[in-house]
Design a protein around this motif. Structure first.
Motif, PDB file in Angstrom:
ATOM      1  N   ARG A  77     -11.509   1.120  -1.777  1.00  6.45           N
ATOM      2  CA  ARG A  77      -9.946   1.492  -1.983  1.00  6.45           C
ATOM      3  C   ARG A  77      -9.876   2.815  -1.096  1.00  6.45           C
ATOM      4  N   GLY A  78      -8.415   2.995  -0.841  1.00  8.60           N
ATOM      5  CA  GLY A  78      -8.149   4.223  -0.027  1.00  8.60           C
ATOM      6  C   GLY A  78      -7.914   5.413  -0.994  1.00  8.60           C
ATOM      7  N   ASP A 116      -1.082   2.468  -2.638  1.00  4.32           N
ATOM      8  CA  ASP A 116      -0.885   1.510  -1.432  1.00  4.32           C
ATOM      9  C   ASP A 116      -1.870   1.257  -0.635  1.00  4.32           C
ATOM     10  N   GLN A 117      -3.281   1.690  -0.928  1.00  2.00           N
ATOM     11  CA  GLN A 117      -4.384   1.371  -0.184  1.00  2.00           C
ATOM     12  C   GLN A 117      -5.410   0.830  -1.156  1.00  2.00           C
ATOM     13  N   HIS A 159      -3.651  -6.004   2.617  1.00  3.66           N
ATOM     14  CA  HIS A 159      -2.642  -5.390   3.424  1.00  3.66           C
ATOM     15  C   HIS A 159      -2.503  -3.881   2.919  1.00  3.66           C
ATOM     16  N   TRP A 160      -2.720  -2.968   3.805  1.00  2.00           N
ATOM     17  CA  TRP A 160      -2.451  -1.562   3.821  1.00  2.00           C
ATOM     18  C   TRP A 160      -1.209  -1.061   4.556  1.00  2.00           C
ATOM     19  N   ARG A 161      -0.069  -0.654   3.868  1.00  2.00           N
ATOM     20  CA  ARG A 161       0.982  -0.273   4.990  1.00  2.00           C
ATOM     21  C   ARG A 161       0.518   1.030   5.640  1.00  2.00           C
ATOM     22  N   ARG A 162       0.080   2.115   4.964  1.00  2.00           N
ATOM     23  CA  ARG A 162      -0.910   3.180   5.756  1.00  2.00           C
ATOM     24  C   ARG A 162      -2.367   2.582   5.945  1.00  2.00           C
ATOM     25  N   PRO A 163      -2.694   2.289   7.106  1.00  2.00           N
ATOM     26  CA  PRO A 163      -4.006   1.621   7.271  1.00  2.00           C
ATOM     27  C   PRO A 163      -5.186   2.548   7.424  1.00  2.00           C
ATOM     28  N   ALA A 222      -7.549   5.840   6.005  1.00  2.00           N
ATOM     29  CA  ALA A 222      -7.524   6.656   4.750  1.00  2.00           C
ATOM     30  C   ALA A 222      -9.217   7.402   5.189  1.00  2.00           C
ATOM     31  N   ASN A 231      -8.046  -0.072   7.725  1.00  2.00           N
ATOM     32  CA  ASN A 231      -7.514  -1.410   7.460  1.00  2.00           C
ATOM     33  C   ASN A 231      -6.762  -2.364   8.579  1.00  2.00           C
TER      34      ASN A 231
END
Length: 262
Positions: free
Chosen positions: A207-208, A212-213, A237-241, A243, A252
């Motif tokens: 996990r981020g 959202d991750q 899928h991560w919107r913010r790729p 972390a 991601n």
């Protein structure tokens, strides 16, 4: 090799068709983006990482429909010719799995042979290192594509002064291909990250730092104790790729291609 605190830069996009719910087909865009690192392996102009290329695109070579990964490999040659990207011969390609699509892009979660995607990247790049996703049918035959090509599953591989480790598949029923129990998966990751590699390839990742991750909390707990410089993953899928992860970063690459360059 450490990721610098810079935003993603959009370089190009590739239109493709992908399966939607209920047998439908959607038209999407594969984003090709770049991130800066402080250093690269000797003799390498960039690392290109990608995964979850579950779609069909038009080949820029002959206009025929091909797997999205095959089209991306062809576009690398075109973009190098225009100066947008380094030549494929100067790139190391890193694959995080799930490279198959149903031929008509109308069946979600389809599984199939992805040898041609590996072969397309290996035809232009001296090093193609990757793992299998849970929807890939891939064998050790990809390792015969060249001395710099390696399918990793619980193994480390050195290319020059770059060390890449990888675990294929996901946590799940071990009776199915490329699945391990959580205990076995974590044990395998622990073994190949001692000492930490430069790059860790996972299909299902940690996990981020935000809701959202999504990812596996137990993987994050493990890797925070021995963080690679880069942990590359996909599967969700991560919107913010990007972390942070200990002293390194997670990137991601689900349904995107990321060029790491200085």
């Amino acid at each position: 090799m450490r990721l610098l605190d810079d935003p993603l830069k959009r370089l190009a996009t590739i239109p493709y068709r992908a399966a939607g719910p209920g047998g439908t087909t959607r038209t999407l865009q594969l984003a090709v983006e770049s991130l800066r690192v402080d250093a690269l392996p000797t003799g390498c102009a960039g690392l290109l990482a990608t995964g979850d290329l579950q779609g069909i695109a038009v080949s820029p070579d002959d206009g025929k429909p091909v797997l999205l990964g095959v089209a991306l490999a062809a576009y690398l040659r075109l973009w190098a010719g225009s100066g947008l990207l380094p030549p494929p011969g100067d790139l190391t390609v890193l694959l995080t799995g799930d490279l198959y699509s149903a031929p008509n892009a109308d069946l979600r979660g389809a599984s199939g042979d992805v040898h041609e995607v590996w072969a397309a990247f290996a035809a232009g790049s001296p090093a193609v290192l990757g793992i299998a996703g849970n929807h890939d049918l891939v064998t050790g035959g990809v390792n015969r594509l060249g001395p710099g090509v390696a399918l990793l599953d619980g193994a480390r591989h050195g290319h020059g002064d770059l060390t890449v480790a990888g675990v294929s598949g996901v946590i799940g029923d071990p009776a199915k291909p490329f699945r391990r129990t959580e205990e076995a998966f974590l044990s395998t990751v622990e073994a190949i990250t001692t000492p930490p590699p430069d790059v860790l390839l996972l299909h299902e990742g940690p996990r981020g730092t935000g809701p959202d991750q999504p990812g596996r909390p137990a993987l994050r707990d493990l890797l925070e104790r021995r963080p690679p410089a880069l942990t590359l993953c996909g599967h969700v899928h991560w919107r913010r790729p990007v972390a942070p992860l200990g002293g390194g970063h997670i990137v991601n690459v689900d349904a995107r291609a990321v060029l790491f360059t200085t």
